[in-house]
Design a protein around this motif. Structure first.
Motif, PDB file in Angstrom:
ATOM      1  N   HIS A   1       0.615  -1.126   0.070  1.00  0.00           N
ATOM      2  CA  HIS A   1      -0.004  -0.007   0.082  1.00  0.00           C
ATOM      3  C   HIS A   1       0.641   1.176  -0.038  1.00  0.00           C
ATOM      4  CE1 HIS A   1       0.771  -0.743   4.064  1.00  0.00           C
ATOM      5  NE2 HIS A   1      -0.132  -1.721   4.154  1.00  0.00           N
ATOM      6  N   PRO A   2       1.558   1.643  -1.126  1.00  0.00           N
ATOM      7  CA  PRO A   2       2.583   2.945  -1.320  1.00  0.00           C
ATOM      8  C   PRO A   2       1.701   4.016  -0.812  1.00  0.00           C
ATOM      9  CG  PRO A   2       2.074   1.915  -3.473  1.00  0.00           C
ATOM     10  CD  PRO A   2       1.447   0.810  -2.356  1.00  0.00           C
ATOM     11  N   VAL A   3       0.502   4.074  -1.118  1.00  0.00           N
ATOM     12  CA  VAL A   3      -0.259   5.424  -0.617  1.00  0.00           C
ATOM     13  C   VAL A   3      -0.119   5.908   0.850  1.00  0.00           C
ATOM     14  CG1 VAL A   3      -2.547   4.515   0.190  1.00  0.00           C
ATOM     15  CG2 VAL A   3      -2.513   6.650  -1.047  1.00  0.00           C
ATOM     16  N   ARG A   4       0.170   4.577   1.697  1.00  0.00           N
ATOM     17  CA  ARG A   4       0.323   5.208   3.030  1.00  0.00           C
ATOM     18  C   ARG A   4       1.710   5.784   3.515  1.00  0.00           C
ATOM     19  NH1 ARG A   4      -2.769   0.123   5.874  1.00  0.00           N
ATOM     20  NH2 ARG A   4      -4.908   0.297   5.016  1.00  0.00           N
ATOM     21  N   LEU A   5       2.598   5.833   2.471  1.00  0.00           N
ATOM     22  CA  LEU A   5       3.927   6.288   2.814  1.00  0.00           C
ATOM     23  C   LEU A   5       3.932   7.932   2.736  1.00  0.00           C
ATOM     24  CD1 LEU A   5       5.977   4.328   0.251  1.00  0.00           C
ATOM     25  CD2 LEU A   5       5.991   3.908   2.857  1.00  0.00           C
ATOM     26  N   ARG A   6       2.786   8.437   2.540  1.00  0.00           N
ATOM     27  CA  ARG A   6       2.717  10.082   2.758  1.00  0.00           C
ATOM     28  C   ARG A   6       3.756  10.806   2.044  1.00  0.00           C
ATOM     29  NH1 ARG A   6       1.941  10.605   9.061  1.00  0.00           N
ATOM     30  NH2 ARG A   6       3.722   9.392   8.982  1.00  0.00           N
ATOM     31  N   TYR A   7       4.039  10.286   0.897  1.00  0.00           N
ATOM     32  CA  TYR A   7       4.940  10.851   0.121  1.00  0.00           C
ATOM     33  C   TYR A   7       4.491  12.322  -0.425  1.00  0.00           C
ATOM     34  CZ  TYR A   7       2.046   8.678  -3.551  1.00  0.00           C
ATOM     35  OH  TYR A   7       1.154   8.140  -4.281  1.00  0.00           O
ATOM     36  N   GLY A   8       5.496  13.163  -0.560  1.00  0.00           N
ATOM     37  CA  GLY A   8       5.285  14.535  -1.053  1.00  0.00           C
ATOM     38  C   GLY A   8       4.844  14.901  -2.389  1.00  0.00           C
ATOM     39  N   SER A   9       5.741  13.798  -3.480  1.00  0.00           N
ATOM     40  CA  SER A   9       5.476  13.871  -4.789  1.00  0.00           C
ATOM     41  C   SER A   9       5.406  12.752  -5.450  1.00  0.00           C
ATOM     42  CB  SER A   9       6.583  15.031  -5.249  1.00  0.00           C
ATOM     43  OG  SER A   9       7.753  14.518  -4.985  1.00  0.00           O
ATOM     44  N   SER A  10       5.040  12.555  -6.693  1.00  0.00           N
ATOM     45  CA  SER A  10       5.467  11.306  -7.543  1.00  0.00           C
ATOM     46  C   SER A  10       7.042  11.155  -7.540  1.00  0.00           C
ATOM     47  CB  SER A  10       4.745  11.340  -8.690  1.00  0.00           C
ATOM     48  OG  SER A  10       3.365  11.493  -8.741  1.00  0.00           O
ATOM     49  N   LEU A  11       7.894  12.141  -7.655  1.00  0.00           N
ATOM     50  CA  LEU A  11       9.312  12.044  -7.837  1.00  0.00           C
ATOM     51  C   LEU A  11       9.788  11.411  -6.322  1.00  0.00           C
ATOM     52  CD1 LEU A  11      11.882  12.353  -9.201  1.00  0.00           C
ATOM     53  CD2 LEU A  11      12.049  14.669  -8.246  1.00  0.00           C
ATOM     54  N   GLU A  12       9.352  11.811  -5.335  1.00  0.00           N
ATOM     55  CA  GLU A  12       9.762  11.272  -4.134  1.00  0.00           C
ATOM     56  C   GLU A  12       9.499   9.796  -3.960  1.00  0.00           C
ATOM     57  OE1 GLU A  12       8.825  11.732   0.814  1.00  0.00           O
ATOM     58  OE2 GLU A  12       8.300  13.406  -0.637  1.00  0.00           O
ATOM     59  N   LEU A  13       8.376   9.407  -4.235  1.00  0.00           N
ATOM     60  CA  LEU A  13       7.862   7.890  -4.277  1.00  0.00           C
ATOM     61  C   LEU A  13       8.892   6.990  -5.272  1.00  0.00           C
ATOM     62  CD1 LEU A  13       6.059   5.645  -3.542  1.00  0.00           C
ATOM     63  CD2 LEU A  13       4.537   6.429  -5.464  1.00  0.00           C
ATOM     64  N   ARG A  14       8.899   7.619  -6.590  1.00  0.00           N
ATOM     65  CA  ARG A  14       9.873   6.975  -7.380  1.00  0.00           C
ATOM     66  C   ARG A  14      11.241   6.699  -6.979  1.00  0.00           C
ATOM     67  NH1 ARG A  14      12.921   7.078 -11.945  1.00  0.00           N
ATOM     68  NH2 ARG A  14      12.178   5.646 -13.552  1.00  0.00           N
ATOM     69  N   THR A  15      11.596   7.759  -6.299  1.00  0.00           N
ATOM     70  CA  THR A  15      13.147   7.681  -5.895  1.00  0.00           C
ATOM     71  C   THR A  15      13.190   6.739  -4.942  1.00  0.00           C
ATOM     72  OG1 THR A  15      13.604  10.068  -6.461  1.00  0.00           O
ATOM     73  CG2 THR A  15      15.005   8.892  -4.683  1.00  0.00           C
ATOM     74  N   LEU A  16      12.226   6.569  -3.891  1.00  0.00           N
ATOM     75  CA  LEU A  16      12.095   5.777  -2.811  1.00  0.00           C
ATOM     76  C   LEU A  16      12.225   4.249  -3.441  1.00  0.00           C
ATOM     77  CD1 LEU A  16      11.874   4.572   0.133  1.00  0.00           C
ATOM     78  CD2 LEU A  16       9.329   4.946  -0.069  1.00  0.00           C
ATOM     79  N   VAL A  17      11.158   4.002  -4.309  1.00  0.00           N
ATOM     80  CA  VAL A  17      10.873   2.726  -4.967  1.00  0.00           C
ATOM     81  C   VAL A  17      12.239   2.433  -5.597  1.00  0.00           C
ATOM     82  CG1 VAL A  17       9.323   1.323  -6.327  1.00  0.00           C
ATOM     83  CG2 VAL A  17       8.445   3.150  -4.890  1.00  0.00           C
ATOM     84  N   LYS A  18      12.724   3.102  -6.389  1.00  0.00           N
ATOM     85  CA  LYS A  18      14.054   2.734  -7.078  1.00  0.00           C
ATOM     86  C   LYS A  18      15.086   2.348  -6.098  1.00  0.00           C
ATOM     87  CE  LYS A  18      17.064   4.639 -10.849  1.00  0.00           C
ATOM     88  NZ  LYS A  18      18.495   4.068  -9.867  1.00  0.00           N
ATOM     89  N   ARG A  19      15.375   2.968  -5.006  1.00  0.00           N
ATOM     90  CA  ARG A  19      16.195   2.552  -4.208  1.00  0.00           C
ATOM     91  C   ARG A  19      15.837   1.313  -3.568  1.00  0.00           C
ATOM     92  NH1 ARG A  19      16.284   2.864   1.586  1.00  0.00           N
ATOM     93  NH2 ARG A  19      14.636   4.133   1.654  1.00  0.00           N
ATOM     94  N   LEU A  20      14.571   0.922  -3.191  1.00  0.00           N
ATOM     95  CA  LEU A  20      14.304  -0.253  -2.682  1.00  0.00           C
ATOM     96  C   LEU A  20      14.394  -1.491  -3.722  1.00  0.00           C
ATOM     97  CD1 LEU A  20      11.010   0.572  -0.728  1.00  0.00           C
ATOM     98  CD2 LEU A  20      13.370   0.086   0.121  1.00  0.00           C
ATOM     99  N   ARG A  21      14.112  -1.098  -5.024  1.00  0.00           N
ATOM    100  CA  ARG A  21      14.244  -1.878  -6.122  1.00  0.00           C
ATOM    101  C   ARG A  21      15.778  -2.359  -6.093  1.00  0.00           C
ATOM    102  NH1 ARG A  21      14.771   0.005 -12.268  1.00  0.00           N
ATOM    103  NH2 ARG A  21      16.666   0.766 -11.069  1.00  0.00           N
ATOM    104  N   ASP A  22      16.724  -1.323  -5.968  1.00  0.00           N
ATOM    105  CA  ASP A  22      18.128  -1.764  -6.245  1.00  0.00           C
ATOM    106  C   ASP A  22      18.551  -2.538  -5.080  1.00  0.00           C
ATOM    107  OD1 ASP A  22      18.198  -0.153  -8.305  1.00  0.00           O
ATOM    108  OD2 ASP A  22      18.975   1.599  -7.301  1.00  0.00           O
ATOM    109  N   ALA A  23      17.599  -2.462  -4.063  1.00  0.00           N
ATOM    110  CA  ALA A  23      17.949  -3.280  -2.851  1.00  0.00           C
ATOM    111  C   ALA A  23      17.537  -4.840  -2.811  1.00  0.00           C
ATOM    112  CB  ALA A  23      17.695  -2.755  -1.293  1.00  0.00           C
ATOM    113  N   GLY A  24      16.678  -5.019  -3.852  1.00  0.00           N
ATOM    114  CA  GLY A  24      16.120  -6.260  -4.137  1.00  0.00           C
ATOM    115  C   GLY A  24      14.480  -6.366  -4.069  1.00  0.00           C
ATOM    116  N   LEU A  25      13.967  -5.377  -3.948  1.00  0.00           N
ATOM    117  CA  LEU A  25      12.347  -5.187  -4.178  1.00  0.00           C
ATOM    118  C   LEU A  25      12.031  -5.612  -5.462  1.00  0.00           C
ATOM    119  CD1 LEU A  25       9.988  -4.088  -2.494  1.00  0.00           C
ATOM    120  CD2 LEU A  25      10.009  -2.136  -3.921  1.00  0.00           C
ATOM    121  N   ALA A  26      11.096  -6.408  -5.710  1.00  0.00           N
ATOM    122  CA  ALA A  26      10.829  -7.095  -6.939  1.00  0.00           C
ATOM    123  C   ALA A  26       9.274  -6.475  -7.118  1.00  0.00           C
ATOM    124  CB  ALA A  26      10.862  -8.681  -6.977  1.00  0.00           C
ATOM    125  N   ALA A  27       8.445  -6.049  -6.487  1.00  0.00           N
ATOM    126  CA  ALA A  27       6.987  -5.807  -6.722  1.00  0.00           C
ATOM    127  C   ALA A  27       6.424  -4.753  -6.120  1.00  0.00           C
ATOM    128  CB  ALA A  27       6.164  -7.196  -6.493  1.00  0.00           C
TER     129      ALA A  27
END
Length: 297
Positions: free
Chosen positions: A207-233
């Motif tokens: 449920h990414p909406v609950r992260l209370r991110y400030g912008s789509s860019l902020e969310l994308r940056t976070l998810v990209k970091r998690l992907r690089d750490a092994g997040l798959a979905a």
């Protein structure tokens, strides 16, 4: 805890599907309202082809759920939901296809249980100082001690007559900034993802909406970091997501090469039961499970 269901969380594409799944369910092994086997029976009765049990910090219910699923012909995915540190509070990571006997996952789960127990004790002590006496043995007596958290304390405050409703319990006592709030020390997301992967599992951002991110860019940056750490979905379909957010998360998953998942985050039926396939109005097409399996290779 009952979940608020928006008016419609389906997409146009969902409505053409004939097979449905739910990859986010909770049982009495954590904070759900039904035993694992009963939960599978309810899913089967609602026409679901596959389910994942994703209890908080434990895989204790997976063996029971898997056995009942096999009897009913429902595909079963062993899972777990874990919390990780996030600048705005916490983020939740779902683990799918996990080896329930994995030592690394068990160690992480045990640490989470210990942290929660310590936090509960401090919350109850702060309530006592405020003149609100709430013995721990009256808090959801049917819930496993390791699964008790703030929602259970909130319900106990209502039952004891200290507040009028669940929301007031949080606003007056338990929410961030309230007098009985206690911060929860959490592991890094990278450590959580690593534990899931060590268990042969696949990590998905819940449920990414609950992260209370400030912008789509902020969310994308976070998810990209998690992907690089092994997040798959990414969990793109969830009751708290509006249709426009579901579409946004689908696009983000595609852009970052991640699989999309979805589920009802089901805990228990609301007082007025909703009818239909699956729990609430969430519709998750079977092909998301197929893409999730492909992401494991």
């Amino acid at each position: 805890m009952n979940r608020t269901v928006p008016r419609d969380t389906t997409t146009r594409r969902d409505k053409t599907q004939t097979r449905w799944i739910d990859l986010h369910l909770h049982s009495t092994a954590s904070d759900g309202g039904y035993p694992p086997s009963r939960l599978v029976e309810m899913a089967h009765a609602r026409g679901l082809s596959a389910v994942a049990l994703t209890d908080h910090d434990t895989v204790a219910g997976c063996e029971e759920a898997a056995a009942r699923a096999a009897q009913l012909g429902v595909e079963f995915i062993p899972g777990i939901e874990l919390e990780a540190a996030h600048p705005r509070g916490a983020l939740h990571i779902l683990g799918y296809f996990v080896d329930t006997a994995c030592t690394a996952l068990a160690d992480l789960s045990a640490a989470a249980v210990q942290r929660r127990a310590e936090r509960n004790r401090e919350i109850l002590e702060r309530l006592r100082v405020l003149g609100v006496n709430l013995p721990q043995d009256v808090i959801e007596p049917d819930v496993p001690r390791h699964a008790i958290g703030r929602p259970h304390i909130a319900h106990a405050l209502v039952r004891a007559g200290h507040v009028r409703d669940f929301r007031t319990a949080f606003n007056d006592y338990l929410a961030d900034g309230a007098p009985a709030f206690v911060p929860f020390m959490l592991p890094a997301a990278e450590a959580v993802i690593a534990a899931i992967r060590s268990a042969g599992g696949l990590a998905s951002l819940a449920h990414p909406v609950r992260l209370r991110y400030g912008s789509s860019l902020e969310l994308r940056t976070l998810v990209k970091r998690l992907r690089d750490a092994g997040l798959a979905a990414i969990e793109t379909i969830h009751p708290s997501h509006l249709p426009v957010q579901t579409r946004e998360y689908h696009r983000l998953a595609e852009e970052l090469g991640l699989a999309a998942t979805g589920g009802s985050d089901f805990h228990r039926l609301p007082p007025k039961q909703e009818h239909g396939v699956g729990f609430g109005r969430v519709r998750v097409p079977y092909d998301l499970l197929e893409s999730l399996r492909r992401a494991r290779t």
